[in-house]
Write a protein that holds these residues in place. Structure first.
Motif, short mmCIF file in Angstrom:
data_model
loop_
_atom_site.label_atom_id
_atom_site.label_comp_id
_atom_site.label_asym_id
_atom_site.label_seq_id
_atom_site.Cartn_x
_atom_site.Cartn_y
_atom_site.Cartn_z
N THR A 58 32.50 44.15 30.59
CA THR A 58 34.05 43.84 30.55
C THR A 58 34.94 44.14 32.09
O THR A 58 35.36 43.14 32.31
CB THR A 58 35.08 44.28 30.13
OG1 THR A 58 34.74 46.19 30.32
CG2 THR A 58 34.68 45.00 28.22
N TYR A 59 33.75 44.06 32.65
CA TYR A 59 33.89 43.82 34.27
C TYR A 59 33.67 42.81 34.47
O TYR A 59 33.78 42.45 36.25
CB TYR A 59 33.57 44.97 35.16
CG TYR A 59 34.99 46.57 35.23
CD1 TYR A 59 35.47 46.68 36.40
CD2 TYR A 59 34.28 47.20 33.49
CE1 TYR A 59 35.86 48.43 35.50
CE2 TYR A 59 34.93 49.14 33.56
CZ TYR A 59 36.03 48.86 34.83
OH TYR A 59 36.91 50.26 34.85
N ALA A 60 32.75 42.32 33.93
CA ALA A 60 32.11 41.19 34.67
C ALA A 60 33.00 40.32 35.34
O ALA A 60 32.67 38.91 36.27
CB ALA A 60 30.91 40.70 33.95
N PHE A 61 33.60 39.53 33.81
CA PHE A 61 34.78 38.23 34.40
C PHE A 61 35.55 38.65 36.12
O PHE A 61 35.65 38.08 36.59
CB PHE A 61 35.61 38.44 33.46
CG PHE A 61 36.43 36.76 33.84
CD1 PHE A 61 35.69 35.74 33.18
CD2 PHE A 61 38.11 37.58 33.78
CE1 PHE A 61 36.18 34.82 33.49
CE2 PHE A 61 38.70 35.69 33.71
CZ PHE A 61 37.63 34.28 33.78
N LEU A 62 35.98 40.09 36.05
CA LEU A 62 36.68 40.44 37.14
C LEU A 62 35.84 40.34 38.49
O LEU A 62 36.39 39.18 39.51
CB LEU A 62 37.80 41.61 36.97
CG LEU A 62 38.46 41.68 38.52
CD1 LEU A 62 39.47 42.26 38.37
CD2 LEU A 62 37.73 42.55 38.73
N ASP A 92 34.35 36.76 43.49
CA ASP A 92 33.29 35.91 44.07
C ASP A 92 33.42 34.34 43.75
O ASP A 92 34.27 33.68 45.71
CB ASP A 92 32.22 36.20 43.58
CG ASP A 92 31.24 37.12 43.79
OD1 ASP A 92 31.85 37.88 44.89
OD2 ASP A 92 29.48 37.57 42.99
N SER A 93 34.32 34.07 42.98
CA SER A 93 34.15 32.28 42.73
C SER A 93 35.17 31.60 43.29
O SER A 93 35.79 31.06 43.55
CB SER A 93 33.39 32.43 41.97
OG SER A 93 34.13 32.20 40.31
N VAL A 94 36.69 32.34 42.93
CA VAL A 94 37.80 32.08 43.66
C VAL A 94 38.16 32.70 44.73
O VAL A 94 38.50 32.44 45.32
CB VAL A 94 38.65 32.43 42.23
CG1 VAL A 94 40.01 31.74 42.24
CG2 VAL A 94 37.76 31.34 41.05
N ALA A 153 33.52 38.43 37.96
CA ALA A 153 33.32 36.82 39.46
C ALA A 153 34.27 36.28 39.40
O ALA A 153 34.17 34.99 40.03
CB ALA A 153 32.51 35.72 37.56
N TRP A 154 35.37 36.15 38.78
CA TRP A 154 36.66 35.80 38.99
C TRP A 154 36.74 36.39 40.99
O TRP A 154 36.88 35.29 42.23
CB TRP A 154 38.10 36.22 38.92
CG TRP A 154 39.29 35.92 39.15
CD1 TRP A 154 39.67 33.95 39.08
CD2 TRP A 154 39.99 36.03 39.95
NE1 TRP A 154 40.60 34.07 39.41
CE2 TRP A 154 41.36 34.46 40.42
CE3 TRP A 154 39.93 37.30 40.61
CZ2 TRP A 154 41.83 35.05 41.21
CZ3 TRP A 154 41.17 37.23 41.80
CH2 TRP A 154 42.31 36.67 41.89
#
Lengths: 242, 242
Positions: free
Chosen positions: B103-107, B112-114, B109-110
């Motif tokens: 559940t931490y993966a999205f944050l 890094d990529s944003v 990824a955000w």
């Protein structure tokens, strides 16, 4: 149809969901979060069609918008509250909010302020066609006030803006290259929350938000397959051949 | 200074961290994630300064970039792996990855990529001044290749692009209006992950990424106060008066 909301609520589990003329084409992204959560948990429910201008029908819930869940004698409003209620009330079902609930807040905020907000600017002009006259008047007036322009103008250059929309999905894409679902090996409420936005778009608009070679597209397919293909059976907007 | 990496690793806990000429001004966002995680857990460590061109010094870890954590006879690489290792190895300390790690993966990824990707386009030209000649040559060549232009051009119109950068922080802002930290009442690894990006910017660049009336600014202040103000004591880039 039951003669009153009170009679309807006399038992069982009902989900008040936003729809237009066709009660089967439920399209609110927030209602979809709960529809999908119930499906993943294997909890049956009766869908109660609700329309934008039927605020008074929700008076029993002391609330003015859907989703509203009626579960026996419990009434729960707001999708995030409903999701947590369902985990508590049905501990033997798949738990969709795992660990510390606060850790879901960022993804929910991203879904609202990036995914839904940007998708709306691509599809909002497709929604009036789904609505009856009274709802259509309300919807067009309130959304034109929000955007400060006629809805066809909001979406006028949408084909040109599609690449920028897809670029905004990069965090999602990055996760879904490494994980089957946002929740890991199986979907959780994060998946329901984001998928709700894609179901909203799918039901109301023929615009292809995702390219078929996108990891997000593949994930959406997996979500459409969940719970025996429940979401796939809801009629999508027809793609008009060019 | 120990005479060799092997001797240095003979005991205790060391964190290999990126720095420039000044070993105290650690600035990698990924190293900051772990520096902050260790601080929140109350785990002391020796900072081992490492520079871009010292790849061979990490051969013992079979890795080519920092952070690298040496904990007694354990060597752990990659910030996300280190975070999870620390929770497992020190269960009596504050747990920073709670519930399902996926559940931490999205944050992440955000971030890094944003956050990191967009912040880089605002501050990358400030970094060479922090580096010794050899590192500077490597850094400028590799980043100019990435951006396809001289670094001063990457950031040339940064004042004009600041509002757009700040707009991209909307999901963060929305959460931090309702919660003190991304982790809820207390910071967790989500806070460390995002804060790492802001510390990187703070150490290398005088550009004010956040406006003082921003909920994200207030959260950053709370993070600067954590663990006795550890992060606040690291020298920030000086803001040159206009």
């Amino acid at each position: 149809m039951p003669s009153s909301e009170a009679e309807r609520r006399a038992g069982g589990r009902q989900l008040y969901e936003l729809c237009g003329s066709d009660p089967a084409r439920v399209f609110s992204p927030y209602c979809w979060r709960i529809r999908m959560a119930l499906a993943l948990k294997g909890l049956a429910f009766e869908s109660v069609p609700w329309r934008f201008t039927e605020t008074e029908r929700l008076a029993f819930a002391r609330h003015d918008r859907v989703p509203v869940l009626v579960d026996g004698d419990r009434v729960v409003v707001e999708s995030w509250e409903i999701a947590q209620y369902l985990d508590r009330a049905y501990p033997q079902t798949r738990q969709l909010v795992r660990g510390e609930p606060a850790t879901y807040a960022f993804l929910l905020a991203w879904a609202d302020s990036v995914l839904f907000a940007r998708a709306s600017r691509l599809i909002v002009s497709d929604i009036p066609a789904l609505l009856d006259a009274r709802d259509r008047a309300y919807f067009v007036a309130s959304r034109e006030a929000r955007y400060g322009m006629p809805l066809p103008l909001v979406t006028a250059d949408r084909d040109a803006r599609l690449p920028e929309f897809r670029a905004q999905l990069q965090p999602l894409r990055r996760v879904l290259r490494d994980q089957k679902f946002l929740g890991g090996e199986a979907p959780d409420f994060a998946d329901c929350a984001v998928f709700g936005g894609f179901m909203w778009a799918r039901v109301v608009s023929p615009l292809p938000l995702l390219a078929p070679d996108d990891a997000v597209f593949a994930w959406r397919e997996r979500m459409l397959d969940q719970a025996g293909g429940m979401a796939r059976r809801i009629q999508a907007a027809e793609v008009t051949p060019p």
